[in-house]
Design a protein around this motif. Structure first.
Motif, PDB file in Angstrom:
ATOM      1  N   GLU A  79      44.286  23.682  27.528  1.00  0.00           N
ATOM      2  CA  GLU A  79      45.130  25.059  26.926  1.00  0.00           C
ATOM      3  C   GLU A  79      45.665  25.744  28.196  1.00  0.00           C
ATOM      4  O   GLU A  79      44.802  26.009  29.077  1.00  0.00           O
ATOM      5  CB  GLU A  79      43.935  25.939  26.227  1.00  0.00           C
ATOM      6  N   ILE A  80      46.900  26.276  28.238  1.00  0.00           N
ATOM      7  CA  ILE A  80      47.277  27.033  29.109  1.00  0.00           C
ATOM      8  C   ILE A  80      47.348  28.402  28.315  1.00  0.00           C
ATOM      9  O   ILE A  80      48.004  28.792  27.647  1.00  0.00           O
ATOM     10  CB  ILE A  80      48.974  26.826  29.507  1.00  0.00           C
ATOM     11  N   GLN A  81      46.573  29.293  29.151  1.00  0.00           N
ATOM     12  CA  GLN A  81      46.202  30.605  28.372  1.00  0.00           C
ATOM     13  C   GLN A  81      46.697  31.707  29.269  1.00  0.00           C
ATOM     14  O   GLN A  81      47.023  31.760  30.314  1.00  0.00           O
ATOM     15  CB  GLN A  81      44.546  30.844  28.184  1.00  0.00           C
ATOM     16  N   HIS A  82      46.867  32.891  28.692  1.00  0.00           N
ATOM     17  CA  HIS A  82      46.941  34.282  29.239  1.00  0.00           C
ATOM     18  C   HIS A  82      45.554  34.838  29.168  1.00  0.00           C
ATOM     19  O   HIS A  82      44.605  34.323  28.644  1.00  0.00           O
ATOM     20  CB  HIS A  82      48.152  35.159  28.706  1.00  0.00           C
ATOM     21  N   ARG A  83      45.613  36.071  29.887  1.00  0.00           N
ATOM     22  CA  ARG A  83      44.224  36.563  29.880  1.00  0.00           C
ATOM     23  C   ARG A  83      43.460  37.152  28.632  1.00  0.00           C
ATOM     24  O   ARG A  83      42.289  37.041  28.490  1.00  0.00           O
ATOM     25  CB  ARG A  83      44.376  37.906  31.056  1.00  0.00           C
ATOM     26  N   HIS A  84      44.420  37.345  27.762  1.00  0.00           N
ATOM     27  CA  HIS A  84      43.859  37.531  26.091  1.00  0.00           C
ATOM     28  C   HIS A  84      43.260  36.477  25.667  1.00  0.00           C
ATOM     29  O   HIS A  84      42.119  36.651  25.088  1.00  0.00           O
ATOM     30  CB  HIS A  84      44.718  38.508  25.436  1.00  0.00           C
ATOM     31  N   HIS A  85      44.108  35.452  25.745  1.00  0.00           N
ATOM     32  CA  HIS A  85      43.413  34.047  25.364  1.00  0.00           C
ATOM     33  C   HIS A  85      42.016  33.819  25.767  1.00  0.00           C
ATOM     34  O   HIS A  85      41.099  33.223  24.922  1.00  0.00           O
ATOM     35  CB  HIS A  85      44.366  32.880  25.654  1.00  0.00           C
TER      36      HIS A  85
ATOM     37  N   ASN B 122      25.316  47.904  25.379  1.00  0.00           N
ATOM     38  CA  ASN B 122      25.286  46.180  25.419  1.00  0.00           C
ATOM     39  C   ASN B 122      26.900  46.098  25.281  1.00  0.00           C
ATOM     40  O   ASN B 122      27.412  44.990  26.121  1.00  0.00           O
ATOM     41  CB  ASN B 122      24.687  45.478  24.406  1.00  0.00           C
ATOM     42  N   THR B 123      27.518  46.297  24.353  1.00  0.00           N
ATOM     43  CA  THR B 123      28.885  46.254  24.365  1.00  0.00           C
ATOM     44  C   THR B 123      29.873  46.456  25.329  1.00  0.00           C
ATOM     45  O   THR B 123      30.717  45.838  25.812  1.00  0.00           O
ATOM     46  CB  THR B 123      29.419  46.884  22.985  1.00  0.00           C
ATOM     47  N   GLY B 124      29.524  47.705  25.975  1.00  0.00           N
ATOM     48  CA  GLY B 124      30.235  48.018  27.068  1.00  0.00           C
ATOM     49  C   GLY B 124      30.092  47.112  28.124  1.00  0.00           C
ATOM     50  O   GLY B 124      31.025  47.046  29.198  1.00  0.00           O
ATOM     51  N   THR B 125      28.969  46.613  28.397  1.00  0.00           N
ATOM     52  CA  THR B 125      28.693  45.957  29.976  1.00  0.00           C
ATOM     53  C   THR B 125      29.290  44.555  29.481  1.00  0.00           C
ATOM     54  O   THR B 125      29.899  44.086  30.515  1.00  0.00           O
ATOM     55  CB  THR B 125      27.095  45.770  29.715  1.00  0.00           C
ATOM     56  N   MET B 126      29.183  44.052  28.446  1.00  0.00           N
ATOM     57  CA  MET B 126      30.182  42.429  28.284  1.00  0.00           C
ATOM     58  C   MET B 126      31.553  42.915  28.271  1.00  0.00           C
ATOM     59  O   MET B 126      32.070  42.113  28.622  1.00  0.00           O
ATOM     60  CB  MET B 126      29.693  42.187  26.837  1.00  0.00           C
ATOM     61  N   ALA B 127      32.037  43.810  27.815  1.00  0.00           N
ATOM     62  CA  ALA B 127      33.488  44.404  27.845  1.00  0.00           C
ATOM     63  C   ALA B 127      33.902  44.338  29.185  1.00  0.00           C
ATOM     64  O   ALA B 127      35.002  43.771  29.692  1.00  0.00           O
ATOM     65  CB  ALA B 127      33.837  45.577  27.136  1.00  0.00           C
ATOM     66  N   VAL B 128      33.201  45.195  30.112  1.00  0.00           N
ATOM     67  CA  VAL B 128      33.359  45.210  31.620  1.00  0.00           C
ATOM     68  C   VAL B 128      33.560  43.887  32.148  1.00  0.00           C
ATOM     69  O   VAL B 128      34.166  43.621  33.004  1.00  0.00           O
ATOM     70  CB  VAL B 128      32.248  46.125  32.243  1.00  0.00           C
ATOM     71  N   MET B 129      32.313  43.126  31.813  1.00  0.00           N
ATOM     72  CA  MET B 129      32.272  41.912  32.604  1.00  0.00           C
ATOM     73  C   MET B 129      33.271  40.851  32.281  1.00  0.00           C
ATOM     74  O   MET B 129      34.072  40.341  33.009  1.00  0.00           O
ATOM     75  CB  MET B 129      30.970  40.973  32.037  1.00  0.00           C
ATOM     76  N   LEU B 130      33.619  40.806  31.100  1.00  0.00           N
ATOM     77  CA  LEU B 130      34.821  40.164  30.402  1.00  0.00           C
ATOM     78  C   LEU B 130      36.299  40.301  31.140  1.00  0.00           C
ATOM     79  O   LEU B 130      36.969  39.704  31.438  1.00  0.00           O
ATOM     80  CB  LEU B 130      34.560  39.834  29.041  1.00  0.00           C
ATOM     81  N   THR B 131      36.295  41.712  31.029  1.00  0.00           N
ATOM     82  CA  THR B 131      37.547  42.238  31.708  1.00  0.00           C
ATOM     83  C   THR B 131      37.679  41.748  33.324  1.00  0.00           C
ATOM     84  O   THR B 131      38.884  41.229  33.667  1.00  0.00           O
ATOM     85  CB  THR B 131      37.699  43.873  31.722  1.00  0.00           C
ATOM     86  N   PHE B 132      36.800  41.995  33.975  1.00  0.00           N
ATOM     87  CA  PHE B 132      36.669  41.673  35.352  1.00  0.00           C
ATOM     88  C   PHE B 132      36.825  40.119  35.604  1.00  0.00           C
ATOM     89  O   PHE B 132      37.813  39.773  36.349  1.00  0.00           O
ATOM     90  CB  PHE B 132      35.302  42.012  36.124  1.00  0.00           C
ATOM     91  N   LEU B 133      36.387  39.243  34.703  1.00  0.00           N
ATOM     92  CA  LEU B 133      36.569  37.726  34.784  1.00  0.00           C
ATOM     93  C   LEU B 133      37.916  37.398  34.263  1.00  0.00           C
ATOM     94  O   LEU B 133      38.308  36.599  34.986  1.00  0.00           O
ATOM     95  CB  LEU B 133      35.476  37.063  33.948  1.00  0.00           C
ATOM     96  N   ALA B 134      38.267  37.818  33.273  1.00  0.00           N
ATOM     97  CA  ALA B 134      39.633  37.638  32.603  1.00  0.00           C
ATOM     98  C   ALA B 134      40.700  37.858  33.780  1.00  0.00           C
ATOM     99  O   ALA B 134      41.820  37.273  33.662  1.00  0.00           O
ATOM    100  CB  ALA B 134      39.932  38.406  31.255  1.00  0.00           C
ATOM    101  N   LYS B 135      40.588  38.817  34.572  1.00  0.00           N
ATOM    102  CA  LYS B 135      41.739  39.139  35.669  1.00  0.00           C
ATOM    103  C   LYS B 135      41.568  38.068  36.971  1.00  0.00           C
ATOM    104  O   LYS B 135      42.421  37.985  37.687  1.00  0.00           O
ATOM    105  CB  LYS B 135      41.468  40.631  36.074  1.00  0.00           C
TER     106      LYS B 135
END
Length: 319
Positions: free
Chosen positions: A73-79, A111-124
């Motif tokens: 899979e060649i993904q963009h960040r949302h994928h 919990n939701t906010g923590t996971m969202a921040v983590m995934l945002t950082f990693l996705a970038k």
């Protein structure tokens, strides 16, 4: 990118679970520019060629019979966010099954906010990912290989390196992980058992130092052996690429450095370094085939102490 929409998604977290995974995905994607995956024919061919060449060279170097996932899979960040929300949801399901705290709405939002921040950082920041799909269901594929194309393009440009060469380096690294899991069919189950045991201990209010040590030792072996194969299989020099990537990590601002510590990325770097030193010693002393003996069975994995004392591991295995 819409930070207001991201905060709004977290604030509206709902449902009965400890984490609103739909809100996590919405918030992470709202805070992240997806980037472009409109590949040219040359780029698409380049990814396919890099993965195929990496597979063939690693097979020859390590004498390992393995294959890469059927779909690359060649993904963009949302994928990438969508794929990894599914992964985290699957892995954290045992914790969620234990129920909520006395203030479920507050806990869910945090919990939701923590996971969202983590995934945002990693996705970038994630460039490529070999995913053995731990704890996957019987109907799921057993592994996956992703490349986050916008991040590869951005980082290559920021490091002032040739993009196709940088992309090829990333492809070789991820394929070495596919080789490890191909060489050790037991490895996924071994890691799954330690993830599940660790989560059970955590849900009961404790942390098992033994489970953590065994997991950390196994991941150190995984990262270190991948580095060893890279040294032998990659068909170009890459010391300059590693140096520039390390300099980029060290030059990040305080918020990025804090995020890396909170996400355990410093531990991952330590795993690279300890694992690489272990396998360099073993290979210098007994050769590449001896290093590959770690995959014969879980009993051949070095202990945490043996990683820092490779001769003790060699002696235990009679090598």
């Amino acid at each position: 990118m819409n930070l207001f929409r991201s905060v709004q998604a977290v604030a509206s977290a709902s449902g009965e679970g400890a984490i609103d995974w739909t809100a996590v995905a919405d918030a992470a994607k709202a805070a992240t520019d997806p980037g472009d995956v409109a590949l040219t024919d040359a780029q698409r061919t380049g990814y396919a060629t890099d993965v195929r060449d990496a597979r063939d060279r690693v097979r020859r170097v390590a004498s390992i019979d393995f294959d890469v996932p059927d779909t690359i899979e060649i993904q963009h960040r949302h994928h990438w966010v969508d794929a990894n929300v599914d992964t985290f949801r699957r892995v954290l399901a045992p914790l969620e099954a234990e129920g909520m705290t006395a203030f479920p709405g507050v806990a869910r939002t945090v919990n939701t906010g923590t996971m969202a921040v983590m995934l945002t950082f990693l996705a970038k920041n994630v460039l490529g990912q070999y995913d053995p799909l731990l704890l996957a269901g019987d109907d799921d594929p057993d592994h996956a290989l992703y490349f986050v194309h916008p991040n590869i393009e951005r980082v290559a440009d920021s490091l002032d390196v040739d993009t196709p060469r940088f992309r090829r380096w990333i492809a070789f690294h991820e394929v070495t992980h596919a080789a490890e899991f191909g060489a050790a069919p037991w490895l996924s189950g071994y890691l799954e058992d330690r993830v599940e045991s660790g989560l059970q201990d955590l849900s009961a209010g404790g942390i098992s130092s033994q489970e953590f040590q065994e997991m950390n030792a196994a991941m150190t072996v995984v990262e270190g052996y991948a580095e060893l194969l890279m040294d032998h299989a990659f068909d170009d020099e890459y010391a300059d690429l590693r140096r520039k990537v390390d300099e980029r990590r060290g030059g990040r601002g305080p918020l990025a450095q804090l995020a890396r510590r909170l996400l355990g990325l410093g531990l991952k770097r330590q795993q690279y370094e300890r694992g690489k030193a272990f396998f360099e010693h073993v290979t210098d002393a007994r050769g590449l085939d001896a290093a590959g003996r770690v995959w014969d069975g879980p009993e051949n994995l070095p202990t945490d102490d043996e990683i820092d004392d490779p001769d003790a591991w060699l002696s235990r295995l009679g090598l």
